[in-house]
Enzyme design. Sequence first.
Site, short mmCIF file in Angstrom:
data_model
loop_
_atom_site.label_atom_id
_atom_site.label_comp_id
_atom_site.label_asym_id
_atom_site.label_seq_id
_atom_site.Cartn_x
_atom_site.Cartn_y
_atom_site.Cartn_z
N GLY A 20 0.81 -1.20 0.00
CA GLY A 20 0.00 0.00 0.00
C GLY A 20 0.85 1.25 0.00
N GLY A 21 0.21 2.39 0.28
CA GLY A 21 0.91 3.66 0.23
C GLY A 21 1.99 3.80 1.29
N VAL A 25 1.89 -5.57 3.49
CA VAL A 25 1.14 -6.49 4.33
C VAL A 25 1.60 -7.91 4.04
CG1 VAL A 25 -1.15 -7.34 4.96
CG2 VAL A 25 -0.84 -4.94 4.32
N LYS A 40 1.05 -5.56 8.92
CA LYS A 40 1.29 -4.39 8.06
C LYS A 40 2.56 -3.70 8.55
CE LYS A 40 -0.96 -0.17 6.36
NZ LYS A 40 -2.20 0.65 6.43
N ASP A 136 -12.02 7.05 3.93
CA ASP A 136 -11.49 6.44 2.71
C ASP A 136 -12.18 5.11 2.42
OD1 ASP A 136 -9.90 6.39 0.45
OD2 ASP A 136 -8.17 5.48 1.45
#
Length: 491
Positions: A20-21, A25, A40, A136
């Site tokens: 992810g950003g 993970v 994560k 989000d």
Amino acid sequence: MFEPGSQLGPYVIEGFVASGGMGIVYRAHHRVLRKTVAIKVLGDTFAASPKAVERFEQEAMLQAHLQHPGLVGVTDFIASNGRVALVMEFVPGPSLEEVIEEDQPGPWPAAQWMALMRQLLSAVVYAHDKGVIHRDLKPANVLLDRSGGRPGVPRITDFGIAKIVSGTGPARTGIGTRMGTVPYMAPEQFRGDPGVGPSSDLYALGMMAWRLAAGQLPVSPDDLLAASEIYSGRRLIPSFGELAGDIPPPLVRALDACLELAPARRPASAAALLEAFELPLPGLPSLSTSPPPAPLSVAPPDASIRVPTVPAGGDGRDPGMHTLAAHPAMKEAMTARTRRGRAFAFFLLLLCIGGFWVWAQLSSRRASTSAPPVYQAGAVERTRPAPTEAPALVDLEAASAPSGFVLIPSGSFTMGASPGDSESSGDESPTRQVTISRSFWLQSREVTQGEYSAVMGTNPSHFSSCGASCPVEQVSWEDAVRYANALSTKE
């Protein structure tokens, strides 16, 4: 990047799950308990930033205190020898985004997406009752739990940019100015307004439902100009009643209201929207006969809670742990990716300013013949502007560009580095064709501090003593959007 068999605290890495950003993970298991979890891990660049670590800790604290069957829970937090990670429940199943894109593209049967949305709403009602706004919500942040042979129970994850609301007092945000994902983010998030509240989550849920019912989004996530037309009210999202005839009128009105531009015109709360799904619907059992599992009773997030911080000292390595530093190729690729991202963000800023200037010119010519569409929450169908003859577009190539702007003509060109290019830095993307569908005017240089201050009335630059002719800096993406909007309005 961790390899299978690597250890992180008491956990053994089993394999990669997703990136992810802010991190990666992994699937892992506890050495003693043999329990499968998802970990994560915060990326190296972010782990070196105290502010990023603080945001990551807040995400862990939020999810640890939100215990509901529709939310992915956090069970542990690791901060050791330069490594920061949060341990979550492992959800066996794909994301809703993966299912939409790969397994079930196109419109979903009404009964199917209604049942999914009802389950999501139950979790959102719980989170809002605890004073947490996700900000989000999107299919990529919904995992479908298929454990025990279940068809896929939706569970919401990724509270990295969540907002905590403490009573009626001031709110604190979860991750700076990053406020969501187009086109799921609400108009107030797109504008960067400070008053983002629970109704912003309802807009995102309405957009998710619209995508499932229609089989596609109303605009491409990459088309910011088209998104701005929706957020400004100049492009109307078709009513749910036009997507399928088997949606009951009360639910059509409720879902249409979710996509209202003004937060005050949306449903009063997530609980009020859930009531619309409690009506007898075709192929959908009543909530009163099949209530969802009762959430665990937990205390709301407390400001006195503190998560352990990264200890000082040490060489940043843990015995038996693979780090990104042990993989030079991966580290070099990440560095190259960061440089390309910064260059693209700067180009996008200039492109946004030029594009919004052109949009303002065209909008002023349409103002006399076209009124913004308005959602009517109290009716089955929303009002539409009367059909009018489309005004002629300005021929930008024949017109004179404003002072300080240059014409970017429509057409195609080749971008990227050819193999063996001696002038390439080695980290450029391969050559590819890029097409500009229509001409636009672009400011020929960066925005100065004086220009920014004249439009916005403030100067966020760290080097403000440099002078009005120096480039403005410390400008976020949301700041750039607000500046472009203000400049368009001024012009």
